[in-house]
Design a protein around this motif. Structure first.
Motif, short mmCIF file in Angstrom:
data_model
loop_
_atom_site.label_atom_id
_atom_site.label_comp_id
_atom_site.label_asym_id
_atom_site.label_seq_id
_atom_site.Cartn_x
_atom_site.Cartn_y
_atom_site.Cartn_z
N ILE A 88 8.06 5.59 -5.79
CA ILE A 88 8.90 4.43 -5.44
C ILE A 88 10.37 4.77 -5.66
O ILE A 88 11.24 4.40 -4.84
N ALA A 89 10.69 5.46 -6.76
CA ALA A 89 12.07 5.83 -7.03
C ALA A 89 12.62 6.74 -5.93
O ALA A 89 13.78 6.58 -5.49
N ARG A 90 11.82 7.65 -5.47
CA ARG A 90 12.26 8.53 -4.37
C ARG A 90 12.47 7.74 -3.09
O ARG A 90 13.45 7.95 -2.36
N ALA A 91 11.55 6.82 -2.80
CA ALA A 91 11.70 6.00 -1.60
C ALA A 91 12.94 5.12 -1.69
O ALA A 91 13.65 4.91 -0.70
N LEU A 92 13.21 4.61 -2.87
CA LEU A 92 14.39 3.77 -3.07
C LEU A 92 15.67 4.59 -2.90
O LEU A 92 16.64 4.14 -2.27
N ALA A 93 15.68 5.79 -3.47
CA ALA A 93 16.86 6.65 -3.34
C ALA A 93 17.10 7.04 -1.89
O ALA A 93 18.25 7.13 -1.44
N THR A 94 16.04 7.27 -1.14
CA THR A 94 16.17 7.63 0.27
C THR A 94 16.67 6.46 1.09
O THR A 94 17.46 6.63 2.04
N ALA A 95 16.25 5.25 0.70
CA ALA A 95 16.63 4.06 1.48
C ALA A 95 18.03 3.59 1.16
O ALA A 95 18.60 2.77 1.88
N THR A 96 18.60 4.07 0.05
CA THR A 96 19.93 3.60 -0.37
C THR A 96 21.01 4.12 0.57
O THR A 96 21.01 5.29 0.92
N ASP B 160 0.80 -1.22 0.00
CA ASP B 160 0.00 0.00 0.00
C ASP B 160 0.83 1.27 0.00
O ASP B 160 0.27 2.37 -0.10
N THR B 161 2.15 1.14 0.13
CA THR B 161 3.01 2.32 0.16
C THR B 161 4.29 2.06 -0.64
O THR B 161 4.71 0.90 -0.81
N PRO B 162 4.93 3.13 -1.12
CA PRO B 162 6.23 2.95 -1.78
C PRO B 162 7.25 2.28 -0.88
O PRO B 162 8.08 1.49 -1.37
N ALA B 163 7.23 2.58 0.41
CA ALA B 163 8.20 1.99 1.34
C ALA B 163 8.06 0.47 1.38
O ALA B 163 9.07 -0.26 1.47
N GLU B 164 6.83 -0.04 1.32
CA GLU B 164 6.63 -1.49 1.31
C GLU B 164 7.21 -2.10 0.04
O GLU B 164 7.79 -3.20 0.08
#
Length: 289
Positions: free
Chosen positions: A281-289, A188-192
């Motif tokens: 999702i791309a922003r969440a992925l970049a933040t999590a990297t 339900d979220t980009p983070a998931e």
């Protein structure tokens, strides 16, 4: 923070009629930027791979005659001969991954074509091979409704491609909010989505995370509306003995003819929505990297 999103270009040159193709390309790029990500429409111009297009190049792709539809097998031909080409999901995914872009947005993916004349379907899209090989995140609205959806879902499972339902428990089918077939997991979220993607990476699994997003409610077409028109289109294709590459554009054109502007509206809306989801999702992925 750089959060690129790859966008395929076949939809511009071949998928949508003018002037909607250019307008939709611009809207998708604008939607990605509005979410704080970087749009990267991929194409081949005069034999050169372009990872991101200038506005005049987008216009050229949307209006010039003779733009070749480029899948994986076509890439070396178009590059070696200095041609212009619009990339399919498979080719876009391949080029994006080589360039270090892990997130892509599109409309509907290819899959297993329906049987014609009672013969087993031998036409399986190169999209499935690319999805099985390239460990990226692909945001789409499921397989195109014209395909054999059950066989395509089985191929996704067989090839180890995790199918995510983004805020849905069933896999959508392009214009239709559901195919009636299950997804592997709901997010339900980009983070998931990013957590699932990172888990696949840690486990060393090949292949993509396929994030399927239903078309917006305001434009989604019920299956009971689309399927009768599709059956008639398939009969027309059988009468004309259409096969392989000619079949998909013929069927999609027939659906537009029979269902009118509703098909076009759904296509445009889901492309823009998928671009937005991919950007998040791309922003969440970049933040999590």
């Amino acid at each position: 923070m750089d959060a690129p999103v790859a966008l395929e270009s076949t939809v511009i040159a071949h998928g949508l009629p003018a002037p909607h193709n250019l307008d939709t390309a611009r809207r998708c790029e604008a939607a990605v930027r509005a979410e704080g990500a970087r749009p990267c429409t991929i194409a081949i111009l005069k034999g050169q791979v372009r990872l991101g297009l200038h506005p005049d190049e987008l216009r050229y792709l949307a209006t010039a005659p003779g733009i070749r539809k480029v899948s994986l097998r076509d890439l070396p031909v178009v590059v070696a001969r200095g041609l212009d080409g619009a990339t399919t999901v498979a080719a876009t995914l391949h080029l994006a991954w080589r360039a270090g872009i892990p997130v892509m947005a599109t409309g509907g993916i290819g899959g297993v074509h329906r049987r014609i004349d009672g013969q087993p379907a031998m036409d399986i899209s190169a999209d499935l091979e690319a999805l099985a090989r390239i460990p990226a995140i692909v945001v789409c609205s499921g397989p195109k409704i014209i395909l054999d959806l059950e066989a395509t879902r089985e191929q996704l499972e067989t090839r180890g491609i995790t199918v995510v339902g983004y805020r849905t428990d069933t896999m959508p089918a392009f214009y239709c909010p559901t195919s009636g077939l299950p997804v592997d997991v709901r997010c339900d979220t980009p983070a998931e989505v990013v957590a699932l993607y990172r888990a696949r990476q840690r486990l060393g699994l090949p292949g993509a995370l396929l994030v399927t997003v239903p078309p917006p409610d305001r434009v989604a077409l019920p299956r009971e509306v689309v399927l009768p028109a599709l059956e008639q289109a398939l009969q027309d294709a059988e009468t004309r003995q259409l096969r392989a590459e000619a079949l998909t554009p013929f069927l999609l054109a027939r659906l537009r003819e029979r269902l009118g502007s509703r098909v076009l509206q759904a296509n445009i809306a889901l492309l823009e929505q998928n671009a937005i989801v991919a950007a998040r999702i791309a922003r969440a992925l970049a933040t999590a990297t």
